[in-house]
Design a protein around this motif. Structure first.
Motif, mmCIF file in Angstrom:
data_model
loop_
_atom_site.group_PDB
_atom_site.id
_atom_site.type_symbol
_atom_site.label_atom_id
_atom_site.label_comp_id
_atom_site.label_asym_id
_atom_site.label_seq_id
_atom_site.Cartn_x
_atom_site.Cartn_y
_atom_site.Cartn_z
ATOM 1 N N LYS A 281 0.807 -1.225 0.000
ATOM 2 C CA LYS A 281 0.000 0.000 0.000
ATOM 3 C C LYS A 281 0.839 1.272 0.000
ATOM 4 C CE LYS A 281 -3.020 -2.538 3.173
ATOM 5 N NZ LYS A 281 -3.714 -2.510 4.457
ATOM 6 N N LYS A 282 2.140 1.187 -0.182
ATOM 7 C CA LYS A 282 2.998 2.359 -0.105
ATOM 8 C C LYS A 282 3.577 2.703 -1.474
ATOM 9 C CE LYS A 282 4.511 1.643 4.689
ATOM 10 N NZ LYS A 282 5.691 1.468 5.572
ATOM 11 N N ILE A 283 3.892 4.001 -1.643
ATOM 12 C CA ILE A 283 4.676 4.475 -2.773
ATOM 13 C C ILE A 283 5.997 4.960 -2.196
ATOM 14 C CG2 ILE A 283 4.786 6.068 -4.702
ATOM 15 C CD1 ILE A 283 1.500 6.095 -3.800
ATOM 16 N N VAL A 284 7.079 4.353 -2.651
ATOM 17 C CA VAL A 284 8.393 4.613 -2.067
ATOM 18 C C VAL A 284 9.221 5.415 -3.062
ATOM 19 C CG1 VAL A 284 10.428 3.588 -1.018
ATOM 20 C CG2 VAL A 284 8.221 2.447 -0.813
ATOM 21 N N GLN A 285 9.886 6.455 -2.558
ATOM 22 C CA GLN A 285 10.755 7.297 -3.390
ATOM 23 C C GLN A 285 12.208 6.984 -3.052
ATOM 24 O OE1 GLN A 285 9.806 11.474 -3.339
ATOM 25 N NE2 GLN A 285 11.890 12.072 -3.892
ATOM 26 N N PHE A 286 12.946 6.519 -4.047
ATOM 27 C CA PHE A 286 14.349 6.138 -3.869
ATOM 28 C C PHE A 286 15.260 7.191 -4.486
ATOM 29 C CE2 PHE A 286 12.540 1.887 -3.294
ATOM 30 C CZ PHE A 286 13.344 1.370 -2.290
ATOM 31 N N ASP A 287 16.438 7.283 -3.922
ATOM 32 C CA ASP A 287 17.528 8.069 -4.502
ATOM 33 C C ASP A 287 18.536 7.086 -5.105
ATOM 34 O OD1 ASP A 287 19.844 9.632 -5.021
ATOM 35 O OD2 ASP A 287 19.182 11.101 -3.534
ATOM 36 N N MET A 288 18.775 7.178 -6.430
ATOM 37 C CA MET A 288 19.663 6.233 -7.096
ATOM 38 C C MET A 288 21.109 6.368 -6.633
ATOM 39 S SD MET A 288 18.330 6.369 -11.028
ATOM 40 C CE MET A 288 16.606 6.143 -11.459
#
Length: 562
Positions: free
Chosen positions: A381-388
């Motif tokens: 249920k989550k939207i995760v924002q990653f830093d490459m």
């Protein structure tokens, strides 16, 4: 003389009858009605033979009791005044106070143990309904009173094998975790203290950490399949070809597009189905595909139209892929809980990302200054924002109530729209974990795939009730109820959809293997033809060509149409 003789004979007959010496002579019989020769087999048959008031003919010999039965039924002995007034359709129901918590406990007891206390006996707790023998064996305890003792828990633990070492897959002391088998109590020699220590250790550490899973499953390999890696000038397949009758460097969408009519090529290389298709950004001279065989493949769209490179690094099916703006890198999301960043030219795996959950979709921020950040819609249920660059999670968006299915950047990439299994659409500001718009309707279905119109003003969402809905992609974000596209069957499948580069046509797949094309302005279906033997799950329009479309389905084939 004759009369005196007759009187004498009658007196003699009376005397003999009283003494029992002789019998009265038989009288003649008279048949009034025929005798019934059948027997009553049941209550319904016998009830049906009772004559009605309106009957004119009786076809059997009724008894006196049958003839004297009441017309309606027995009269009320207490009179009509004693009848209570109806408070429900079937009669009068007496009100009885019963604690809701007690009712729930007794209901759970009956569902689990098969018995419960009789609610009709007010204040008497000695009577039960259901399995009386089981109630006596449990001494009338309810579901809350029956608790497993510590001795029983320890005895059960002694019967179970150890969970093993998580670093060992096969052989002695291999990892079993929660799947450890139970054995007989006499075969074990471990003490209660060892079992308790083992249980605490199992709770303290996870079954398989992301690092150990990565060490087992992440063997990234790549293979070049083309006839030559470099051309005569030393350029790889990343170079946009200039020897064609079309300019692949122009702005996409300036050409007038048409509906394809014939198949010009078929690529075969995947197994168990194709999950996603992505053309090379802006130019479209390469086609990237992902399949259920846990591989990602790169195809040439011109010249020999051959398979150029395969990327292997996932242990399960690949769910989604996404190019960067320049096409030199791409992301792959798989059911093995891993998201990997690949180099398109060399096939090298640059980075790996995971949260321990399955990523359903991945999208790199289209802004040129944010190409090092991407979003992943997860199954938790989550939207995760990653830093490459660092590989860390910089933001989480966690307002959805179901698995996130799609992510679409809108409004000049300042916002993004997400769809979920909770049958809703939410609009978010970049890096702000509060949705600015929530779209939900009781009649709305889940929308697994979404496509942005080339104008950037609308988005089309594939709904699981066999229709495509249109929503605004600007400040209002409302559904355009005048634009609803119907004609394809997509229930049960995550059918992809796309727009032609000029925005004139909307295209989608079908669970029967058909490719469907609609006119964007009139919502009229323009074409529908058989493209695959099984469900057509993904479709992509070439960004530079006027009528070339790539389709992929569960038959593992990729078809190129013109």
């Amino acid at each position: 003389m004759a009369d005196s003789d007759h009187k004498k004979k009658s007196k003699e007959n009376e005397v003999t009858n009283k003494s029992g010496i002789s019998e009265i002579p038989d009288l003649p019989k008279v048949d009034i009605a025929p005798i019934s020769t059948f027997s009553y087999s049941g209550a319904l048959e016998s009830q049906a033979l009772i004559p009605k008031i309106t009957d004119k003919v009786v076809k059997y010999n009724p008894t006196y009791d049958d003839l004297t039965k009441p017309i309606v039924g027995p009269a009320n002995p207490k009179g009509d005044d004693s009848l209570k007034r109806k408070n429900m359709l079937t009669g009068y129901a007496e009100e009885q106070a019963y604690n809701d918590a007690v009712f729930r406990i007794q209901h759970r007891t009956f569902q689990s143990l098969g018995y419960a206390r009789d609610p009709s006996l007010d204040g008497q707790f000695g009577q039960f309904v259901g399995d009386i023998s089981k109630a006596e064996a449990n001494q009338g305890k309810d579901i809350l009173d029956i608790r497993t003792t510590k001795e029983e828990v320890r005895a059960l633990k002694r019967k179970r094998d150890s969970k093993g070492d998580s670093s060992i897959l096969d052989g002695e002391n291999a990892y079993k975790g929660p799947w450890a088998m139970y054995k007989n109590a006499e075969e074990t020699s471990s003490s209660d203290e060892e079992e308790e220590e083992e249980e605490e250790q199992y709770i303290a550490e996870p079954a398989i950490t992301s690092e150990s899973e990565e060490a087992v499953t992440a063997t990234e390999k790549t293979q070049f399949h083309g006839h030559s890696l470099y051309d005569y000038l030393g350029r790889t397949y990343m170079h946009v070809p200039k020897d064609l009758d079309i300019d692949l460097d122009k702005e996409p969408g300036v050409q007038t597009c048409y509906i394809p009519k014939r198949r010009v090529h078929t690529w075969a290389g995947h197994k168990n189905g194709v999950s996603a298709l992505r053309f090379f950004p802006r130019h479209g001279h390469l086609l990237l595909s992902s399949g259920m065989d846990s591989k990602v493949k790169l195809w040439d769209c011109y010249h020999d139209r051959e398979l150029l490179r395969s990327y292997s690094g996932h242990s399960k099916a690949v769910k989604d892929i996404c190019f960067s703006n320049d096409g030199r890198k791409f992301l792959s999301a798989s059911f093995d809980h891993m998201i990997k960043l690949w180099d398109t030219e060399t096939g090298q795996c640059i980075s790996k990302f995971t949260t321990g959950k399955t990523p359903n979709c991945v999208r790199i921020n289209p802004d040129t200054d944010k190409q090092d950040q991407f979003l992943a819609g997860m199954s938790d249920k989550k939207i995760v924002q990653f830093d490459m660059r660092s590989g860390e999670i910089v933001q989480e968006y966690d307002h959805h109530l179901g698995a996130v299915n799609s992510i679409t950047f809108v409004d000049d990439n300042r916002r993004f729209m997400t769809t979920s299994d909770d049958k809703s659409i939410r609009v978010w500001e970049w890096q702000i974990n509060v949705p600015i718009k929530f779209i939900a309707d009781p009649q709305q279905h889940s929308m697994p795939t979404v496509a942005l119109h080339p104008s950037g003003k609308y988005v089309a969402a594939q709904s699981l009730d066999n229709q495509i809905l249109v929503f605004g992609a600007t400040d209002r974000f409302r559904q355009n109820r005048k634009k609803v596209f119907r004609g394809n069957n997509c229930a049960g499948y995550a059918i992809g959809l796309d727009f032609s580069p000029d925005g004139q046509f909307l295209m989608s797949g079908d669970s029967g293997g058909y490719a469907c094309f609609w006119d964007w302005k009139t919502t009229q279906m323009k074409s529908k033809f058989k493209a695959h033997e099984r469900a057509l799950t993904c479709i992509a329009a070439h960004p530079q060509e006027t009528s070339k479309v790539a389709t992929g389905g569960l038959d593992s084939k990729i078809c190129y149409w013109d």
